[in-house]
Enzyme design. Structure first.
Site, PDB file in Angstrom:
ATOM      1  N   HIS A  18       0.836  -1.201   0.000  1.00  0.00           N
ATOM      2  CA  HIS A  18       0.000   0.000   0.000  1.00  0.00           C
ATOM      3  C   HIS A  18       0.874   1.257   0.000  1.00  0.00           C
ATOM      4  O   HIS A  18       0.625   2.193  -0.755  1.00  0.00           O
ATOM      5  CB  HIS A  18      -0.898   0.055   1.238  1.00  0.00           C
ATOM      6  CG  HIS A  18      -1.943  -0.998   1.307  1.00  0.00           C
ATOM      7  ND1 HIS A  18      -2.109  -1.791   2.424  1.00  0.00           N
ATOM      8  CD2 HIS A  18      -2.892  -1.393   0.423  1.00  0.00           C
ATOM      9  CE1 HIS A  18      -3.123  -2.614   2.221  1.00  0.00           C
ATOM     10  NE2 HIS A  18      -3.608  -2.407   1.006  1.00  0.00           N
ATOM     11  N   LYS A  42     -15.326  -7.843   5.627  1.00  0.00           N
ATOM     12  CA  LYS A  42     -14.094  -8.348   6.249  1.00  0.00           C
ATOM     13  C   LYS A  42     -14.137  -8.174   7.765  1.00  0.00           C
ATOM     14  O   LYS A  42     -14.664  -7.196   8.280  1.00  0.00           O
ATOM     15  CB  LYS A  42     -12.865  -7.607   5.707  1.00  0.00           C
ATOM     16  CG  LYS A  42     -12.594  -7.837   4.243  1.00  0.00           C
ATOM     17  CD  LYS A  42     -11.336  -7.101   3.814  1.00  0.00           C
ATOM     18  CE  LYS A  42     -11.042  -7.304   2.347  1.00  0.00           C
ATOM     19  NZ  LYS A  42      -9.844  -6.541   1.932  1.00  0.00           N
ATOM     20  N   ARG A  92      -2.333  -6.357  -8.110  1.00  0.00           N
ATOM     21  CA  ARG A  92      -1.224  -7.303  -8.003  1.00  0.00           C
ATOM     22  C   ARG A  92      -1.298  -8.407  -9.043  1.00  0.00           C
ATOM     23  O   ARG A  92      -0.309  -9.038  -9.342  1.00  0.00           O
ATOM     24  CB  ARG A  92      -1.230  -7.956  -6.616  1.00  0.00           C
ATOM     25  CG  ARG A  92      -1.040  -6.991  -5.473  1.00  0.00           C
ATOM     26  CD  ARG A  92      -1.470  -7.592  -4.168  1.00  0.00           C
ATOM     27  NE  ARG A  92      -2.917  -7.778  -4.221  1.00  0.00           N
ATOM     28  CZ  ARG A  92      -3.602  -8.607  -3.460  1.00  0.00           C
ATOM     29  NH1 ARG A  92      -3.002  -9.332  -2.562  1.00  0.00           N
ATOM     30  NH2 ARG A  92      -4.898  -8.709  -3.578  1.00  0.00           N
ATOM     31  N   SER A 130      -3.357  -7.746   2.660  1.00  0.00           N
ATOM     32  CA  SER A 130      -3.697  -7.591   4.078  1.00  0.00           C
ATOM     33  C   SER A 130      -4.364  -8.847   4.612  1.00  0.00           C
ATOM     34  O   SER A 130      -4.071  -9.288   5.726  1.00  0.00           O
ATOM     35  CB  SER A 130      -4.618  -6.383   4.284  1.00  0.00           C
ATOM     36  OG  SER A 130      -3.948  -5.189   4.004  1.00  0.00           O
TER      37      SER A 130
END
Length: 163
Positions: A18, A42, A92, A130
């Site tokens: 990040h 989440k 990514r 994360s």
């Protein structure tokens, strides 16, 4: 016109990936606003207040970056309120691309003047997320090299408190 980008995310925890995206975005835009948002899908490791404080501390050295908290609002509405004309995103993988492409399309539908700018992850961060780091943390693994020092220290404190 000032180029302002909103980089929204849950940042739980903020990773070096990040930070790399934010650093690179700060070279492109006049201002990058890091929006610490709530992701209702989440389970959070840090409270919203902790995420805001830790993210602010980790990014304190960036001159044209500021950190804000946002709990329950559409990203496009937050961007409009903040005067942001761009959304900054990092990807990514192909999987991330497909997800971000769909989000960009719905955001464009909701706010036609808002552009999404996607930066490819730097190679050294392309394999981390994360969510993945939280899983490693849960089982006592060492994730220090993937996190800003202030974030890693906060995780170690939480581990100590929970033990």
């Amino acid at each position: 016109m000032k180029k302002i980008a909103l980089f929204p995310g849950s940042f739980d925890p903020l990773t070096n990936g990040h930070v790399d995206t934010i650093r690179r975005g700060a070279l492109i835009f006049d201002e990058v606003i890091v929006g610490v948002f709530v992701n209702t899908t989440k389970k959070s490791f840090f409270t919203p207040e902790e995420k805001l404080q830790l993210t602010s501390a980790a990014l304190a050295d960036f001159q044209n970056v500021r950190v804000i908290a946002q709990s329950r609002q559409l990203t496009v509405d937050s961007a409009k309120e903040l005067g942001a004309n761009f959304l900054l995103r990092g990807i990514r993988s192909v999987k991330d691309y497909e997800y971000e492409r769909d989000i960009a399309a719905i955001n464009k539908h909701l706010s036609s003047e808002l552009e999404t700018v996607i930066l490819l992850s730097s190679e050294e961060y392309a394999h981390i997320s994360s969510s993945m780091l939280k899983e490693v943390i849960q089982f006592g693994g060492n994730v220090e090299k993937y996190l800003p020092p202030v974030i890693n220290q906060a995780i170690q404190r939480k581990r100590t408190e929970e033990a």
